[in-house]
Scaffold this motif. Structure first.
Motif, PDB file in Angstrom:
ATOM      1  N   GLY A 191       0.715  -1.221   0.007  1.00 51.66           N
ATOM      2  CA  GLY A 191       0.204   0.100   0.017  1.00 51.66           C
ATOM      3  C   GLY A 191       0.726   1.226  -0.049  1.00 51.66           C
ATOM      4  O   GLY A 191       0.417   2.476  -0.485  1.00 51.66           O
ATOM      5  N   HIS A 192       2.114   1.254   0.449  1.00 54.17           N
ATOM      6  CA  HIS A 192       2.740   2.324   0.598  1.00 54.17           C
ATOM      7  C   HIS A 192       4.216   2.248  -0.599  1.00 54.17           C
ATOM      8  O   HIS A 192       5.135   2.981  -0.379  1.00 54.17           O
ATOM      9  CB  HIS A 192       3.660   2.558   2.018  1.00 54.17           C
ATOM     10  CG  HIS A 192       2.299   2.524   2.860  1.00 54.17           C
ATOM     11  ND1 HIS A 192       1.497   3.657   2.819  1.00 54.17           N
ATOM     12  CD2 HIS A 192       1.787   1.770   3.713  1.00 54.17           C
ATOM     13  CE1 HIS A 192       0.481   3.522   3.825  1.00 54.17           C
ATOM     14  NE2 HIS A 192       0.458   2.059   4.408  1.00 54.17           N
ATOM     15  N   CYS A 234       0.646   7.383   5.603  1.00 52.02           N
ATOM     16  CA  CYS A 234       2.202   7.198   6.274  1.00 52.02           C
ATOM     17  C   CYS A 234       2.848   8.401   6.257  1.00 52.02           C
ATOM     18  O   CYS A 234       3.849   8.490   6.778  1.00 52.02           O
ATOM     19  CB  CYS A 234       2.724   6.090   5.636  1.00 52.02           C
ATOM     20  SG  CYS A 234       2.947   6.443   3.616  1.00 52.02           S
ATOM     21  N   CYS A 245       1.202   7.070  -2.882  1.00 51.98           N
ATOM     22  CA  CYS A 245       1.375   5.814  -2.240  1.00 51.98           C
ATOM     23  C   CYS A 245       0.130   5.160  -2.863  1.00 51.98           C
ATOM     24  O   CYS A 245      -0.873   5.866  -3.447  1.00 51.98           O
ATOM     25  CB  CYS A 245       1.057   5.538  -0.911  1.00 51.98           C
ATOM     26  SG  CYS A 245       2.500   6.004   0.056  1.00 51.98           S
ATOM     27  N   CYS A 275      -0.323  10.509   1.884  1.00 52.05           N
ATOM     28  CA  CYS A 275      -0.784   9.211   2.318  1.00 52.05           C
ATOM     29  C   CYS A 275      -1.110   9.276   3.848  1.00 52.05           C
ATOM     30  O   CYS A 275      -0.389  10.128   4.577  1.00 52.05           O
ATOM     31  CB  CYS A 275       0.176   8.106   1.824  1.00 52.05           C
ATOM     32  SG  CYS A 275      -0.367   6.448   2.098  1.00 52.05           S
TER      33      CYS A 275
HETATM   34 ZN   LIG Z   1       1.730   5.538   2.319  1.00 51.58          ZN
END
Ligand SMILES: [Zn+2]
Length: 321
Positions: free
Chosen positions: A167-168, A180, A185, A178
């Motif tokens: 996912g990243h 994160c 991402c 994102c």
């Molecule tokens: Zn991410």
């Protein structure tokens, strides 16, 4: 004493933010029983431990008719499986919680803890749609996006337990921010939160084209969700279909990178977004086939069910937001 009475059982637990599911599994991997309970995560990790302990004691740890030898726990989040500590689980609001130590102390049984999608990936390889496959990848898109990798029949965990965080992967280096902290991402295209956000922005920018989506959300743009986009697309709504085209294409870009990097035999897609968005998998597969190296595509099995593992339907159904 019957044969089954001598057999040892294990318990598998899927610890989610809203519900916790437990299954009693025999030595051959067959599920003998399932139970579920609300997790009540908002009451804190100590309370969740009590919930899990009482669920297992009530159903599986009384008497010796079906003796349990071990427990495996999957948690959505970053897990240090060596120490059994959940490093970060945003949906549960946990940081550095020693879940293994706590459960072992309460239950007097060995406990193994893994990231939930890693656990699914290994399960699919051993007992699910990937049975007989030694190299496979799972990618689950729900509110967030998780993944897992099996190479040569072994689950790849990485040195700190985070292998498979697809996912990243960066899809667009200048893209939106994102969860994160990075930009662009894969999750910012196919996470449930991201699809909802893109839909809200599109409706705000083009109210005429977005009128049908807005109507489905009872007139409130903020109530537009990924599930609602899926509903609108299945009824032929043009804007919703465009949004899915964008998400599916980004997913295909990510899958091509995964296929080139890991050369798996099987890619299993699942999660609420994959199940709920009409044509997403087909669009992603077309993009994957356009982009990936021929040598990486060749061993990929091509029929439909391999891209939509059954696991996907029985876990992670939330699309979020
Ligand atoms: Zn991410």
């Amino acid at each position: 004493m019957t044969k089954s009475a001598k057999t040892s059982y294990a318990i598998g637990i899927d610890l989610g933010a809203t519900k916790t599911e437990a299954a009693l599994v025999d030595a051959e991997g067959n599920i003998a029983d399932r139970q579920r309970t609300p997790t009540e995560a908002t009451k804190g990790p100590d309370h969740v431990v009590e919930i899990v302990v009482s669920l297992l004691k009530k159903h599986y740890l009384r008497g010796s008719e079906r003796p349990v030898c071990a427990i495996g726990l999957g948690v959505a989040g970053q897990v240090d499986s060596e120490s059994g500590v959940v490093r970060r689980a945003p949906n549960l609001d946990w940081r550095d919680f020693p879940i293994r130590e706590r459960l072992e102390a309460a239950l007097k049984l060995p406990v193994a803890v893994l990231n939930d999608v890693q656990a699914i990936t290994y399960g699919e390889c051993r007992r699910g749609v990937g049975h007989g496959t030694r190299d496979l990848v799972c990618l689950f898109a729900g509110t967030g996006v998780g993944g897992g990798v099996v190479v040569g029949g072994e689950l790849v965990r990485g040195v700190s337990g985070n292998a498979g965080e697809f996912g990243h992967m960066t899809i667009d280096r200048n893209g939106i921010q994102c969860s994160c902290g990075n930009r662009g991402c894969l999750e910012t295209f196919v996470g449930g939160w991201a699809i909802a956000r893109r839909a809200r922005e599109a409706v705000t920018a083009e109210p005429m084209r977005g009128a049908a989506l807005q109507r489905l959300a009872s007139g409130d743009v903020e109530k537009i969700t990924a599930a609602l986009v899926g509903n609108a697309a299945s009824k032929g709504n043009g804007l919703a279909r465009e949004l899915i085209q964008e998400a599916g294409t980004a997913l295909g870009v990510g899958l091509a990178a995964i296929a080139n990097a890991l050369n798996p035999e099987l890619l299993i897609l699942g999660g609420g977004v994959v199940e709920g968005l009409h044509d997403l998998v087909e669009i992603a597969e077309q993009e994957l086939r356009r982009r990936a190296l021929a040598a990486a595509l060749k061993p990929l099995r091509g029929s439909d069910h391999q891209y939509k593992g059954q696991c996907c339907q029985r876990t992670h159904s939330g699309m979020g937001h």
